[in-house]
Design a protein around this motif. Structure first.
Motif, PDB file in Angstrom:
ATOM      1  N   ARG A   1     -14.905  49.427 -19.551  1.00  8.92           N
ATOM      2  CA  ARG A   1     -14.037  49.843 -18.458  1.00  8.92           C
ATOM      3  C   ARG A   1     -14.611  49.412 -17.102  1.00  8.92           C
ATOM      4  O   ARG A   1     -15.810  49.441 -16.876  1.00  8.92           O
ATOM      5  CB  ARG A   1     -13.874  51.369 -18.461  1.00  8.92           C
ATOM      6  CG  ARG A   1     -12.977  51.878 -19.570  1.00  8.92           C
ATOM      7  CD  ARG A   1     -11.534  51.429 -19.356  1.00  8.92           C
ATOM      8  NE  ARG A   1     -10.653  51.835 -20.442  1.00  8.92           N
ATOM      9  CZ  ARG A   1     -10.377  51.097 -21.508  1.00  8.92           C
ATOM     10  NH1 ARG A   1     -10.954  49.910 -21.653  1.00  8.92           N
ATOM     11  NH2 ARG A   1      -9.553  51.532 -22.431  1.00  8.92           N
TER      12      ARG A   1
ATOM     13  N   ASP B   1     -13.989  50.053 -12.810  1.00 13.60           N
ATOM     14  CA  ASP B   1     -13.420  51.041 -11.904  1.00 13.60           C
ATOM     15  C   ASP B   1     -13.961  50.781 -10.502  1.00 13.60           C
ATOM     16  O   ASP B   1     -15.039  50.206 -10.323  1.00 13.60           O
ATOM     17  CB  ASP B   1     -13.791  52.457 -12.355  1.00 13.60           C
ATOM     18  CG  ASP B   1     -13.018  53.525 -11.594  1.00 13.60           C
ATOM     19  OD1 ASP B   1     -11.940  53.199 -11.062  1.00 13.60           O
ATOM     20  OD2 ASP B   1     -13.501  54.667 -11.545  1.00 13.60           O
TER      21      ASP B   1
ATOM     22  N   GLU C   1      -7.452  50.007  -8.314  1.00 12.75           N
ATOM     23  CA  GLU C   1      -7.256  50.343  -9.716  1.00 12.75           C
ATOM     24  C   GLU C   1      -7.312  49.053 -10.534  1.00 12.75           C
ATOM     25  O   GLU C   1      -6.624  48.087 -10.235  1.00 12.75           O
ATOM     26  CB  GLU C   1      -5.901  51.022  -9.918  1.00 12.75           C
ATOM     27  CG  GLU C   1      -5.798  52.392  -9.275  1.00 12.75           C
ATOM     28  CD  GLU C   1      -6.724  53.411  -9.909  1.00 12.75           C
ATOM     29  OE1 GLU C   1      -7.064  53.233 -11.101  1.00 12.75           O
ATOM     30  OE2 GLU C   1      -7.118  54.369  -9.229  1.00 12.75           O
TER      31      GLU C   1
END
Length: 537
Positions: free
Chosen positions: A405, A407, A412
């Motif tokens: 992931r 971030d 976003e």
């Protein structure tokens, strides 16, 4: 043709957007880069490198236990210090091709670096019963160094095709007879400033698309490119192991990961017949630049990474001469600081040149960005069989790359994280053999395989499908110089296939078909050589 005049208000807005909203265009926030940052060597340390890293998960008294299974530290019978130097020799053989079965040209890029490989201190606590061992160590866990060079003739497309702004990406106004042109996207803005694309007022007045590129469609050019990747990832670990039952060890390591990744892409396009694009000229003040000769483009970014994770392991003698081990590793939580330059462009004409990006004040394409990366969990199991004079070992590692992931506070990463979900789990494996003679000589060999996480994820110029899997082959030797001191050397070769596209296949404004871009196929071979020592006390 218009004179060059720019709206200071829009330019200021543009620059603020780059610094504050830079995440939208920074180069490294991609699924491939997240995957690249997370990939590691199958082995660290000299002995383990000679066996492609096999043996460590099962558990052994070796400095590489910090990296594979810290429970193996429990098998140490003495304290020890060890270190190694590591050299990396990289060769990237490229094939430049535009169409399948079309003309092709080959080039070779070589790169060599030398760094500290590892430095580890092991302290065996004097206990009345069982084993208690602590360790502090540094390991170089990956290296990005390699250089791609390519060249070929192209009459199908140019990178200047991708510089053309679309209708909503520029604004034309007139003030006291002066035509003002504002171009908004970063790269088209730089290209316009550097003369790689130009606004023609006569076309605008006739309701035609007003921009032309320096390389006219169908014009023959020579393309010469260099893609340089550099930097490395490192791990600083504090680890310990304890014997909780006879020949049953548990261990843990707290790891700080840090490193730098540098990417630079350069492309030069040279007219094979200088001045053949007679309809193209650029107005700069009271000068008229004409007779296009060449265009130079460069993009670059540097990512500095700092992260933390934990590694926990178990190792036990399951039967006579057989040892089993298990390791679980938490995700690494990285903080990444990135500086980038999206474009520096210089255009050469027969009577002068124009450039943008080489002056400190020309910072529209430069910026900084901070974001976070979370890597997947890793689960490993291994087994080793010892029967003098041989040690035979193997292990497997499970990694689900779709769990990666990205971030950031300002942006976003929805699209990138969705792309990461297209990645799949892999099962990495490695195996090795060590022969130890009575006179203190040890010989080692090994093999490791890292599957591509996206499977068959690209097609070569000749139509063959392949992936970015990596195969490692290794060999090594050690010699016992005294009861306390030994020297070790190892070689590990990495083989992989890759592909690079110098620019995107876009549909230029006013055209109905996307351009045909060159495809650069790469055969990459990287040889790592390690030389190190171990001293026990």
């Amino acid at each position: 043709m218009s004179t060059r005049s720019f709206c200071s208000r829009l330019l200021l807005l543009f620059l603020v957007g780059l610094v504050g909203g830079g995440p939208a265009i920074a180069a490294a926030q991609t699924a491939d880069d997240a995957y690249r940052f997370s990939n590691r060597f199958p082995a660290v340390g000299t002995r383990a490198t000679g066996m492609s890293g096999a043996g460590g998960v099962g558990g052994w008294a070796d400095p590489s236990a910090l990296y594979t299974n810290p429970a193996g530290l429990g098998y140490y019978q003495a304290s020890e210090i060890s270190g190694s130097l590591s050299g990396l020799l990289s060769r990237d053989e490229s094939t430049y091709q535009i169409f399948v079965d079309g003309p092709a040209s080959q080039n070779t890029g070589d790169n060599a670096t030398a760094r500290l490989g590892h430095l580890t201190g092991i302290y065996n606590v004097d206990t009345e019963r069982g084993s208690l061992v602590f360790a502090l160590g540094f390991n170089r866990t990956s290296a990005f160094d390699r250089e791609l060079t390519y060249s070929g003739k192209n009459s199908s497309s140019s990178i200047t095709d991708t510089f053309l702004p679309f209708g909503e990406e520029f604004d034309v106004s007139e003030d006291n007879g002066t035509v003002n042109i504002d171009v908004f996207p970063v790269v088209p803005f730089v290209a316009f400033q550097a003369g790689a694309v130009e606004f023609f007022n006569s076309r605008f007045q006739n309701d035609q698309y007003p921009f032309l590129q320096a390389v006219a469609p169908g014009q023959s050019i020579q393309q010469d490119g260099t893609v340089t990747r550099g930097g490395s990832m490192n791990e600083f670990s504090f680890a310990g192991a304890v014997e909780v039952a006879p020949d049953v060890m548990i261990g843990g390591a707290a790891n700080i990961s840090y490193g730098t990744y540098v990417f630079e892409n350069e492309l030069t396009e040279t007219a094979t017949r200088p001045g053949s694009n007679d309809g193209y000229s650029v107005v700069v003040g009271d000068r008229l630049l004409e007779g296009f000769r060449s265009m130079f483009f460069r993009e670059r970014f540097t990512s500095d990474l700092t992260g933390f994770n934990l590694r926990l392991g178990l190792s036990a003698n399951a039967a006579e001469d057989v040892r089993l081990g298990f390791t679980v590793e938490t995700p690494t939580w990285y903080s990444i600081d990135e500086t980038f330059t999206d474009a520096f462009i210089r255009t050469e004409f027969g009577n002068g040149s124009l450039a943008y990006g080489d002056d400190p004040d020309e910072d529209a394409a430069r910026g900084e960005f901070q974001y976070q990366l979370q890597t997947p969990w890793r689960l490993s199991t291994g087994v080793s069989y010892t029967r003098d004079p041989f040690l035979i070992s193997a292990d497997v590692e499970f990694v689900d790359w779709s769990q990666t992931r990205l971030d950031a506070d300002e942006t976003e990463f929805d699209v990138t994280n969705e792309t990461l979900e297209e990645y799949d789990y892999v099962v990495n494996w490695r195996g090795g053999i060590e022969y130890r003679s009575e006179n203190g000589l040890s010989l080692r060999t090994g093999i490791a395989y890292r599957p591509g996480a996206r499977g068959f994820d690209f097609t070569l110029a000749d139509g063959e499908e392949t992936d970015r899997s990596r195969l490692f082959l290794s060999a090594g030797a050690g010699v016992q110089l005294s009861e306390r001191l030994s020297l070790n050397a190892a070689w590990m070769q990495e083989r992989s296939t890759d592909q690079f596209l110098p620019y995107a296949s876009v549909t230029p404004p006013g055209e109905s078909e996307p351009i045909d871009v060159p495809v650069i196929d790469e055969d990459v071979v990287r040889n790592q050589i390690r030389v190190g020592f171990r001293y026990s006390f």
